[in-house]
Enzyme design. Sequence first.
Site, PDB file in Angstrom:
ATOM      1  N   ASP A   1       0.912  -1.028  -0.035  1.00 19.82           N
ATOM      2  CA  ASP A   1      -0.336   0.158  -0.225  1.00 19.82           C
ATOM      3  C   ASP A   1       0.899   1.146  -0.371  1.00 19.82           C
ATOM      4  O   ASP A   1       2.026   1.078   0.535  1.00 19.82           O
ATOM      5  CB  ASP A   1      -0.924   0.081   1.291  1.00 19.82           C
ATOM      6  CG  ASP A   1      -2.033   1.078   1.175  1.00 19.82           C
ATOM      7  OD1 ASP A   1      -3.191   0.225   0.596  1.00 19.82           O
ATOM      8  OD2 ASP A   1      -1.901   1.736   0.643  1.00 19.82           O
TER       9      ASP A   1
ATOM     10  N   ALA B   1     -36.749  -3.722   5.378  1.00 13.88           N
ATOM     11  CA  ALA B   1     -37.031  -2.582   5.089  1.00 13.88           C
ATOM     12  C   ALA B   1     -36.282  -1.791   5.915  1.00 13.88           C
ATOM     13  O   ALA B   1     -35.753  -2.308   6.774  1.00 13.88           O
ATOM     14  CB  ALA B   1     -38.649  -2.021   5.334  1.00 13.88           C
TER      15      ALA B   1
ATOM     16  N   CYS C   1     -19.824   0.259  -1.082  1.00 14.78           N
ATOM     17  CA  CYS C   1     -20.353  -0.206  -2.593  1.00 14.78           C
ATOM     18  C   CYS C   1     -21.308   0.054  -3.496  1.00 14.78           C
ATOM     19  O   CYS C   1     -21.084   0.977  -4.772  1.00 14.78           O
ATOM     20  CB  CYS C   1     -20.057  -1.398  -2.540  1.00 14.78           C
ATOM     21  SG  CYS C   1     -17.962  -2.202  -2.284  1.00 14.78           S
TER      22      CYS C   1
HETATM   23  P1  NAD Z   1     -10.310   1.248   0.657  1.00 12.46           P
HETATM   24  O1  NAD Z   1     -10.029   2.173   0.010  1.00 12.46           O
HETATM   25  O2  NAD Z   1     -10.258  -0.199   2.507  1.00 12.46           O
HETATM   26  O3  NAD Z   1      -8.740   0.262  -0.421  1.00 12.46           O
HETATM   27  C1  NAD Z   1      -7.468   0.414  -1.069  1.00 12.46           C
HETATM   28  C2  NAD Z   1      -6.415   0.607  -0.783  1.00 12.46           C
HETATM   29  O4  NAD Z   1      -5.815   1.144  -1.959  1.00 12.46           O
HETATM   30  C3  NAD Z   1      -6.015   2.057   0.273  1.00 12.46           C
HETATM   31  O5  NAD Z   1      -5.026   1.355   1.002  1.00 12.46           O
HETATM   32  C4  NAD Z   1      -4.974   2.840  -0.878  1.00 12.46           C
HETATM   33  O6  NAD Z   1      -4.353   3.583   0.234  1.00 12.46           O
HETATM   34  C5  NAD Z   1      -5.022   1.720  -1.454  1.00 12.46           C
HETATM   35  N1  NAD Z   1      -3.895   2.632  -2.449  1.00 12.46           N
HETATM   36  C6  NAD Z   1      -4.434   2.927  -3.671  1.00 12.46           C
HETATM   37  N2  NAD Z   1      -3.947   3.625  -5.123  1.00 12.46           N
HETATM   38  C7  NAD Z   1      -3.137   2.257  -4.698  1.00 12.46           C
HETATM   39  C8  NAD Z   1      -1.242   2.105  -5.097  1.00 12.46           C
HETATM   40  N3  NAD Z   1      -1.308   3.046  -6.245  1.00 12.46           N
HETATM   41  N4  NAD Z   1      -0.357   1.125  -4.627  1.00 12.46           N
HETATM   42  C9  NAD Z   1      -0.652   0.885  -3.345  1.00 12.46           C
HETATM   43  N5  NAD Z   1      -2.158   1.040  -2.767  1.00 12.46           N
HETATM   44  C10 NAD Z   1      -2.737   2.268  -2.874  1.00 12.46           C
HETATM   45  O7  NAD Z   1     -11.102   0.392  -0.147  1.00 12.46           O
HETATM   46  P2  NAD Z   1     -11.644  -0.396  -0.091  1.00 12.46           P
HETATM   47  O8  NAD Z   1     -12.739  -1.169   0.858  1.00 12.46           O
HETATM   48  O9  NAD Z   1     -10.733  -2.787  -0.269  1.00 12.46           O
HETATM   49  O10 NAD Z   1     -11.916  -1.214  -1.935  1.00 12.46           O
HETATM   50  C11 NAD Z   1     -11.176  -1.808  -2.952  1.00 12.46           C
HETATM   51  C12 NAD Z   1     -11.788  -2.175  -4.509  1.00 12.46           C
HETATM   52  O11 NAD Z   1     -13.108  -3.292  -4.016  1.00 12.46           O
HETATM   53  C13 NAD Z   1     -12.868  -0.703  -4.690  1.00 12.46           C
HETATM   54  O12 NAD Z   1     -13.208  -1.189  -5.993  1.00 12.46           O
HETATM   55  C14 NAD Z   1     -14.305  -1.419  -4.036  1.00 12.46           C
HETATM   56  O13 NAD Z   1     -15.829  -1.340  -4.982  1.00 12.46           O
HETATM   57  C15 NAD Z   1     -13.965  -3.247  -4.409  1.00 12.46           C
HETATM   58  N6  NAD Z   1     -15.153  -3.425  -3.450  1.00 12.46           N
HETATM   59  C16 NAD Z   1     -15.012  -3.706  -1.517  1.00 12.46           C
HETATM   60  C17 NAD Z   1     -15.602  -4.076  -1.474  1.00 12.46           C
HETATM   61  C18 NAD Z   1     -15.644  -3.518   0.254  1.00 12.46           C
HETATM   62  O14 NAD Z   1     -16.902  -4.048   1.074  1.00 12.46           O
HETATM   63  N7  NAD Z   1     -15.762  -2.279   0.789  1.00 12.46           N
HETATM   64  C19 NAD Z   1     -16.245  -5.517  -1.817  1.00 12.46           C
HETATM   65  C20 NAD Z   1     -16.114  -5.571  -2.936  1.00 12.46           C
HETATM   66  C21 NAD Z   1     -15.399  -4.492  -3.155  1.00 12.46           C
END
Ligand code: NAD
Length: 438
Positions: free
Chosen positions: A30, A255, A263
């Site tokens: 990260d 409900a 998301c």
């Molecule tokens: P998040 O914001 O918790 O985590 C994303 C991480 O990516 C952050 O820690 C950020 O610092 C890091 N990051 C960004 N750019 C980077 C780079 N260039 N190099 C390294 N690290 C980098 O997001 P999340 O909730 O984990 O969601 C991630 C993806 O998964 C999204 O597309 C989301 O829609 C999808 N998703 C999320 C969930 C959920 O329940 N949160 C479920 C299914 C899918």
Amino acid sequence: MRVAMIGTGYVGLVSGACFADFGHTVTCVDRDARKIEALQRGEIPIYEPGLDRLVETNVREGRLDFTTELPGPVAAADAVFIAVGTPSRRGDGHADLSYVHACAREIAAALAGFTVVVTKSTVPVGTGDEVERIIRETRPDADVAVVSNPEFLREGAAIRDFKHPDRIVIGTTDERARAVMTELYRPLYLNQAPLLFTARGTAELIKYAANAFLATKITFINELADLCEKVGGDVQEVARGIGLDNRIGSKFLHAGPGYGGSCFPKDTLALIKTAQDHEAPLRIVETVVAVNDQRKRAMARKVAAALGGSVRDKTIAVLGLTFKPNTDDMRDAPSIPLITAFGDMGARVRAYDPAGMEQAKRDLDGLVTFCGNAYECAEGADALVIVTEWEQFRALDLDRLKQAMRQPVVVDLRNVYRPDEMARAGFTYASIGRPAFA
Ligand code: NAD
């Protein structure tokens, strides 16, 4: 297998820890140095049940580590997962792909040997093509296959969902990539995890279609709840009555105050935008988004109605701030527009949440007095509003609550309590889509 997980958030950290638990060697990357330093100290930066133990075990056994340095782990990996955020783009509601694209460039520069680059982030159809184009432009010599593998885990039950998925969708037509992905998920076979191989774009669409369908189901039952309130029906019985039909299914028919979270809001919006761009508008989803948006302020008016029409100069106690129980995630939580509406209407707000208050302070600072527990929150309140159905709010000491409050008024936006028990306990009680107890 060696895995590099780029993005160590809710999805990346859980997926990385689970892959390590399957026996693979995983490095979570990260760019947020504070997050990585915390993880290296053994601290989990998010609240997710069971994650601390899973991380600790796999770190101890040498299968999981954390770094801010992307090139080394990518060069060593058989599979590199992109799990960075894809929030709504400011201004137009399309998915903001800048993190995914930046990530693709960094990965491309570091690739060595045959590597499968897997998009786990939720991304619009065609993003895999763009990721592949970026990689080939940056590194024409790279031996790479770009795969879509959307994630379906739910926060609060993320580890269980990852290890016992209903299905694993893998979008690729590349045979070598298929073999790597099959090997990565092989430990799940004992649980008969169904792997669904599709074309890459189809896999990308499946994720958005699933979220849009679930958001539609929630919104459908929410509107039926409103009708129940007008005509004296009980939405919980309606939900049960339709949900027992296998063609409908009982899930996502609760409900409530409208969907929120990290998301559904952004994904429904992004899907609508993609569909409009391709002149195939998804009118049902467009309506779902509009109906759901209006619902949050309608819930504030519901509380006002329970207080005789106005909340001006009243104190409202809000129990639960996160968009659902068992997470600290405040992204697009319904509590935010609800509390903002209370403020607009001239009320004072007290709030308590078991895990979300740190994050909530970013969105609600100045609007809310944060309290140490449910009873402290209820102190002097004219109405208590249950916004998130945390387990600890399901068996409150009703006498103690009543004594703490100025007026015994409860508005239960999650239907946690029964109208008859609340009436017996001496409360004026309103809930969602259920007749008041007479
Ligand atoms: P998040 O914001 O918790 O985590 C994303 C991480 O990516 C952050 O820690 C950020 O610092 C890091 N990051 C960004 N750019 C980077 C780079 N260039 N190099 C390294 N690290 C980098 O997001 P999340 O909730 O984990 O969601 C991630 C993806 O998964 C999204 O597309 C989301 O829609 C999808 N998703 C999320 C969930 C959920 O329940 N949160 C479920 C299914 C899918």
